[in-house]
Design an enzyme around this catalytic site. Structure first.
Site, PDB file in Angstrom:
ATOM      1  CD  GLU A 131      28.419  13.619  63.201  1.00 35.19           C
ATOM      2  OE1 GLU A 131      28.579  12.389  63.089  1.00 35.19           O
ATOM      3  OE2 GLU A 131      27.394  14.201  62.808  1.00 35.19           O
ATOM      4  N   GLY A 278      22.015  20.092  57.882  1.00 32.10           N
ATOM      5  CA  GLY A 278      20.572  19.958  57.845  1.00 32.10           C
ATOM      6  C   GLY A 278      20.027  19.750  59.240  1.00 32.10           C
ATOM      7  CB  ALA A 279      18.939  17.791  61.337  1.00 32.34           C
ATOM      8  CG  MET A 280      24.198  16.872  65.613  1.00 28.78           C
ATOM      9  SD  MET A 280      25.244  15.756  64.643  1.00 28.78           S
ATOM     10  CE  MET A 280      25.793  14.635  65.939  1.00 28.78           C
ATOM     11  CD  GLU A 281      23.863  12.044  64.189  1.00 26.96           C
ATOM     12  OE1 GLU A 281      24.920  11.422  63.990  1.00 26.96           O
ATOM     13  OE2 GLU A 281      23.506  12.987  63.456  1.00 26.96           O
ATOM     14  CG  ASN A 282      22.810  16.964  69.221  1.00 28.51           C
ATOM     15  OD1 ASN A 282      23.985  16.751  68.992  1.00 28.51           O
ATOM     16  ND2 ASN A 282      22.180  18.035  68.773  1.00 28.51           N
ATOM     17  CG  HIS A 312      19.268  11.230  58.150  1.00 32.26           C
ATOM     18  ND1 HIS A 312      19.928  10.651  57.101  1.00 32.26           N
ATOM     19  CD2 HIS A 312      20.231  11.573  59.049  1.00 32.26           C
ATOM     20  CE1 HIS A 312      21.221  10.629  57.350  1.00 32.26           C
ATOM     21  NE2 HIS A 312      21.432  11.204  58.523  1.00 32.26           N
ATOM     22  CD  GLU A 313      19.589  14.249  61.676  1.00 30.83           C
ATOM     23  OE1 GLU A 313      20.361  13.800  62.537  1.00 30.83           O
ATOM     24  OE2 GLU A 313      19.948  14.512  60.514  1.00 30.83           O
ATOM     25  CD  GLU A 335      25.609  10.704  59.200  1.00 29.98           C
ATOM     26  OE1 GLU A 335      24.457  10.770  58.741  1.00 29.98           O
ATOM     27  OE2 GLU A 335      25.941  11.258  60.253  1.00 29.98           O
TER      28      GLU A 335
END
Length: 871
Positions: A131, A278-282, A312-313, A335
C-alpha cells in the site's frame, strides 16, 4: 518517473476497459540468502478481458529488468513496450493473456519486497508492503484497487524457510535444485485467493519462527498463525497468550457486529523488521512492526496501542479487504472506519475498556494537529493521482476520521449504524464501492438524512471551537447560557455537533474537599455560531463546566474562567478519566493556540500528572509538556523553565510507586530533560548502577535512553556508544546506536547524521528514521543553526534521491522546528516564494507544515513572555 504517478482519470479509463480474470505470480527468491543479492525473479501471467477489442491500455511494473513480454502468444519487445514503469498493451482482444518475465529489486526502504539480514544471527527475512502502489515493484499489475482478481502465488525459496501469503500455506515441494549457497530449494504453490485488490496481496518469506493457534467461532474454525524472527521468538512466546486472546475477542466481536463471517479462511499475524507502518491489512496475512514484541519493559499504553493495532487490522478484513474503495478518494472508507472500529471493539470486548480515554489523550490530538496545518484536507480527500494519495495518508484520515465517525454513531444511534454496516457488507462483498453506497445503507438503516452531515464533516476541512457563553444570576445560577461556535478563517464551516455538557462539583467527604464528581449532565445539538440552551438556565454554576463531556464531538473546547481555575488547582481530583482527558486536551489546545502560556501548562502537568490514572495520559502528556518547554516557552526565560521541568520530573520520579508506569515514564522523560550537572550525574549513576530506584529495571532499552541523553550533552562519544552496541548486537541496538550518535553535540556527528538522513539512499529505512528523530536536540541551537539553510537547499532533490517514504520521514521530522525564530521563519518564507512552483508536492507539503509550526511556536512564545507575573 511520471509513469509511476497513475491518475484517477487513467484508472477510471482502464477499469472501464478491462476486467481481470486471474493473476498468477511466480517469484524466485531462492538466492535471497546469497551475499550481495539485489534482485529476484518475477514472472506474471495476467488474464483479463477487454470490452473494446482493438483498443490499448497499459500494465504497471516499477524498477524492473524485463526479459520477455508476451501478449496473447505474440512477443512484445521489452525495449519499446516497457518504458517509464509501464508496459504498453496494444490491440487487445476480448480475452487476453499477458506474460511478463522480469527481475525485480529487493528494497531497503520498506516498500515492495524488503530484504533484511538479522545482525543477531545472520538469518534472512523478506516481507512485502504494497500500500499504496507498490505491488508493481514485485509483479506486473493493473495497480488500482477496483481491478480485483483471484491471485495465485508460486514461490521458490530455500526449503528450510517459512513462506506465507494470503491463501493457506501449502506443503513445499522440493525442486531437486540448490541455490548459490548450496541450500536445497523448494516451491510453495499457493491456492488461488478470493478476489482482492493488488495492494492487500502479500508474500512473507524467510527463516521465521512460527506458532499456530485456532479460533473456534460461530461460523467455523479460523487457523491463527503467528510469525517473527528467530531472535524474537522468546518475546513472541511471552506475549502469545495475550495476542491470541485479543485476536479471538476481535473475531467474536466483529463477526457479530458486522453480521458477516470472516471471509479469508486463515489469519496470520507476522511481526517483521524495519517496518514503515504500524501494520498492514494484507488479507489473511497481516504484517506488523516487530517492535510490538518488545524486549524491554513497556508501559500499559504500549500494550493498549498494540491491541488497537491488532483490532484495527482485523477490522480491515471487512473495511477495505472484503469491500474496497473504487479509488483512493475514499481511502477514509478503509482507515477511518477501521480506526473507529478498533477503539469501539477495544472498549467493549477487551480488558482495555477505557480505550476511548486513551484515544482522547493521544490519538485524537494527532487529528487536531493535522487539521490545523496548511495541508489539512477533507476526510474524503480529492486524490486526483497517486502522489496526492501519498501525501494525504495522514491523521486526518485516521484520527479525525475515527472521531467524526464516533460523532456519527452518537448522531444516528449505534444499532442503526451497525445495521447499515451489515447491509453494506452483504450488498458489496468482494466488490468496490464509493461513499454514496455506504451513505445509502446508513440512511436506510437510521432513517436520517445524512448527505448534509456528510457535506459538513467529510467534505470540508478545519476544526471548530466550542466555548461557553453565559450570564450569572445573583444566586450563582445561570441567567442565560449558550454555546458559541467558531471556525478558522481559512476553513469557515460551522457544523452540527452532538455534545454532552457535564457539571462537576466537589464530593463531600469527612475531611475537607473530596473528589470532583459529575453532578449533572445534558446532551444537546449545537448548530451555527450560537446555540442558546434554555435547559441550563436556573442551574447552579458548577465548579467545573465541561463542554463535550463524553467526547462525542470532534471540536476544540474552551473552559470558562472558573472552570480553568478549578482545573489548574484540582485536575487530579476529577474522578472521571475521560473528563480529565478532555481538560488535558483543552489545556494543550490552548497552549498550542497561544491562549495559555507554556509555563502555566508545564505547571499544570507537574502538579497533576503524578496522580493521572489513564495509561495514555501518563505517557503522552509529559511529551506535550516537553514540547511546551523546548518550543513554546519564552526564549529569554527558557533555561529557567527547563530547570523547573527537570527538577519537577526528578521529584515525580522519586515519588512514583516502584515498578509503575509512572516511574518508567518519569525516568525516560527525566533523561530527555536532564541538562544540569546534578541530573547528568544521576543518569551516569543509573547507567552504571551506583544509583537505583526501587522497582526501576535499567534494561537494555532504558540503557539506550540514558546513553542517548548522555550523548546529547557530550558525555558519550563514539567509543562509548560502540561499547554499548557490542553488548546489543541486534537491529534495535544498531538503530538506537545510530540515534545516540546523531544526538551528539559535535559538528562531525551532525554531518554524519545529515548524510544518513538525507543524502545516502542505502541507509535502511528504520535506521534513517532513528537518525532523523535524534538530530535536533535542545541546547544545540548554535551548532544546528546552519542546518536551516542546508535543509532548504536539500528539499528539491530529496524525493527523487530517497523515494517517497524515506523522503517523507526526512523532510517532515528534520525540518528545523527547534529553531523557532523570526530568522527561521523569514528564511523559509523566502524559500517558498522562490521555489514553491518547482518542487515535488509531497516535499513542499512538509516545508509548509514546518513553516506553520514555527509560526505557531513564535505566537506561543510571545504569549508566554506576556503571561501574568512574567517579568
Amino acid at each position: 518517473m511520471p509513469g509511476t504517478n497513475l491518475t484517477r482519470d487513467e484508472a477510471t479509463t482502464r477499469a472501464a476497459l478491462v476486467d481481470v480474470t486471474s493473476s498468477v505470480i511466480d517469484l524466485d527468491l531462492s538466492e535471497a540468502t546469497t551475499d550481495g543479492v539485489e534482485t529476484f525473479g518475477s514472472t506474471t501471467t495476467l488474464t483479463f478481458t477487454c470490452r473494446q477489442p482493438g483498443s490499448a491500455t497499459f500494465a504497471d511494473l516499477v524498477d524492473a529488468t524485463v526479459h520477455e513480454i508476451t501478449l496473447n502468444g505474440a512477443p512484445l519487445d521489452p525495449a519499446t513496450a516497457y518504458a517509464d514503469s509501464r508496459i504498453a498493451l496494444p490491440d487487445l482482444q476480448a480475452e487476453n493473456v499477458l506474460v511478463v518475465k522480469a527481475d525485480c529489486r529487493y528494497s531497503n526502504s520498506g516498500e515492495g519486497l524488503h530484504h533484511f539480514v538479522d545482525p543477531a544471527d545472520g538469518r534472512v527475512y523478506l516481507y512485502s508492503q504494497f500500500e499504496v502502489p507498490d505491488a508493481r515493484r514485485v509483479y506486473t499489475t493493473f495497480e488500482q484497487p477496483d481491478l480485483k482478481a483471484p491471485f495465485t502465488f508460486n514461490v521458490t525459496a530455500p526449503a528450510h524457510w517459512k513462506v506465507v501469503s494470503n491463501a493457506t500455506t501449502p506443503e513445499p515441494v522440493p525442486t531437486g535444485a540448490t541455490n548459490g549457497r548450496g541450500e536445497e530449494v523448494a516451491v510453495w504453490n499457493f491456492p488461488a485467493t478470493k478476489p482482492m485488490s493488488t495492494y492487500i496481496t502479500a508474500v512473507v518469506a524467510g527463516e521465521y519462527y512460527e506458532v499456530q493457534d485456532v479460533y473456534e467461532g460461530a461460523h467455523g474454525t479460523i487457523p491463527l498463525g503467528h510469525y517473527c524472527r528467530q531472535s524474537l521468538k522468546d518475546y513472541l512466546e511471552r506475549d502469545r497468550a495475550e495476542i491470541v486472546t485479543l485476536t479471538k475477542q476481535g473475531f467474536a466481536f466483529f463477526e457479530d457486529a458486522f453480521g458477516y463471517p470472516y471471509p479469508f479462511g486463515k489469519y496470520d499475524q507476522l511481526y517483521v523488521p524495519e517496518y514503515n507502518m504500524g501494520a498492514m491489512e494484507n488479507a489473511g496475512a497481516v504484517t506488523l512492526r516487530d517492535e510490538y514484541l518488545p524486549r524491554s519493559r513497556q508501559p500499559r499504553s504500549f500494550y493498549e496501542f498494540r491491541a488497537s493495532v491488532i483490532l484495527h487490522e482485523m477490522a480491515h478484513m471487512w473495511f477495505g479487504d472484503l469491500v474496497t474503495m473504487k479509488w483512493w478518494d475514499d481511502l477514509w472508507l478503509n482507515e477511518s472506519f477501521a480506526e473507529w472500529a478498533c477503539y469501539h471493539a477495544e472498549a467493549l470486548a477487551t480488558s482495555y475498556d477505557d480505550a476511548w480515554t486513551g484515544f482522547t489523550n493521544a490519538r485524537k490530538q494527532t487529528g487536531y494537529r493535522a487539521d490545523s496545518l496548511p495541508s489539512t484536507h477533507p476526510i474524503a480527500a480529492d486524490n486526483v493521482d497517486l502522489h496526492a494519495v501519498e501525501v494525504n495518508f495522514d491523521m486526518i484520515t485516521y484520527a479525525k476520521g475515527a472521531a467524526v465517525l464516533k460523532q456519527l454513531v452518537a448522531w444516528v444511534g449505534l444499532d442503526p449504524f451497525l445495521a447499515g454496516l451489515k447491509q453494506y457488507f452483504h450488498d458489496h462483498a468482494f466488490g468496490n464501492t464509493e461513499f454514496a453506497d455506504l451513505l445509502t445503507a446508513l440512511e436506510k438503516a437510521s432513517g436520517r438524512e445524512l448527505s448534509g452531515w456528510a457535506q459538513e464533516w467529510l467534505q470540508t476541512a478545519g476544526t471548530n471551537t466550542l466555548s461557553p457563553a453565559f450570564e450569572l444570576a445573583e444566586d450563582g445560577s445561570y441567567a442565560s447560557f449558550a454555546i458559541n461556535q467558531a471556525a478558522p478563517a481559512e476553513h469557515p464551516t460551522l457544523r452540527r455537533h452532538r455534545v454532552g455538557i457535564g457539571f462537576y462539583n466537589s464530593e463531600p467527604s469527612g475531611s475537607g474537599e473530596g473528589r470532583l464528581v459529575r453532578t449533572d449532565y445534558v446532551e444537546v445539538d449545537v448548530e451555527g455560531a450560537r446555540t442558546e440552551l434554555p435547559e441550563l438556565v436556573g442551574k447552579a454554576q458548577p465548579e467545573l463546566l465541561l463542554i463535550n463531556d463524553q467526547d462525542l464531538a470532534f471540536a476544540k473546547i474552551r473552559l470558562d474562567e472558573r472552570s480553568r481555575e478549578t482545573a489548574r488547582a484540582r485536575l487530579s481530583d476529577l474522578d472521571d478519566s475521560l473528563a480529565r482527558a478532555l481538560v488535558w486536551s483543552a489545556a494543550w489546545d490552548m497552549t498550542r493556540d497561544a491562549e495559555l502560556s507554556a509555563t502555566d501548562f508545564v505547571e499544570l502537568v507537574l502538579g497533576n500528572i503524578g496522580q493521572e490514572t489513564d495509561a495514555w495520559g501518563v505517557s503522552r502528556i509529559p511529551v506535550y509538556a516537553a514540547q511546551a518547554v523546548n518550543l513554546y516557552s519564552d526564549p529569554a526565560r527558557r533555561p529557567e523553565l527547563a530547570a523547573r521541568w527537570e527538577q519537577g520530573l526528578r521529584a515525580l520520579l522519586a515519588a512514583a510507586d516502584p515498578g509503575t508506569d509512572h516511574q518508567l515514564t518519569f525516568a525516560r522523560t527525566y533523561a530527555a530533560a536532564a541538562t544540569s550537572e546534578a541530573a547528568v550525574a544521576e543518569l551516569e549513576g543509573l547507567l552504571d548502577g551506583s544509583l537505583a530506584f526501587e522497582g526501576l529495571a535499567v534494561d537494555q532499552d532504558l540503557r539506550w535512553t540514558l546513553l542517548t541523553a548522555l550523548a546529547r550533552v557530550g558525555r558519550a562519544d563514539d567509543a562509548r556508544i560502540d561499547e554499548e552496541l557490542a553488548g546489543d548486537n541486534t537491529i534495535s541496538g544498531q538503530e538506537k546506536s545510530a540515534a545516540a550518535r546523531a544526538a551528539q553535540p559535535t559538528a562531525e556527528a551532525k554531518e554524519r547524521a545529515w548524510t544518513q538522513a538525507l543524502l545516502d539512499p542505502s541507509v535502511p529505512n528504520e535506521t534513517q528514521r532513528s537518525v532523523v528523530l535524534a538530530f535536533w536536540q535542545p541546547g544545540q541551537e548554535e551548532l544546528l543553526t546552519p542546518y536551516v539553510e542546508r535543509y532548504l537547499g536539500e528539499v528539491a532533490g530529496t524525493w527523487e534521491r530517497l523515494g517517497s517514504h524515506k523522503a517523507s520521514v526526512a523532510l517532515e521530522f528534520i525540518f528545523p522546528r527547534l529553531l523557532a525564530t523570526p530568522a527561521t521563519l523569514d528564511a523559509v518564507d523566502a524559500w517558498l516564494e522562490a521555489h514553491a512552483d518547482a518542487v515535488n508536492p509531497g516535499a513542499l507539503r512538509y516545508v509548509r507544515e514546518g513553516r506553520a509550526d514555527v509560526a505557531r511556536a513564535l505566537a506561543a512564545q510571545a504569549r508566554d513572555a506576556h503571561r501574568p507575573g512574567a517579568s
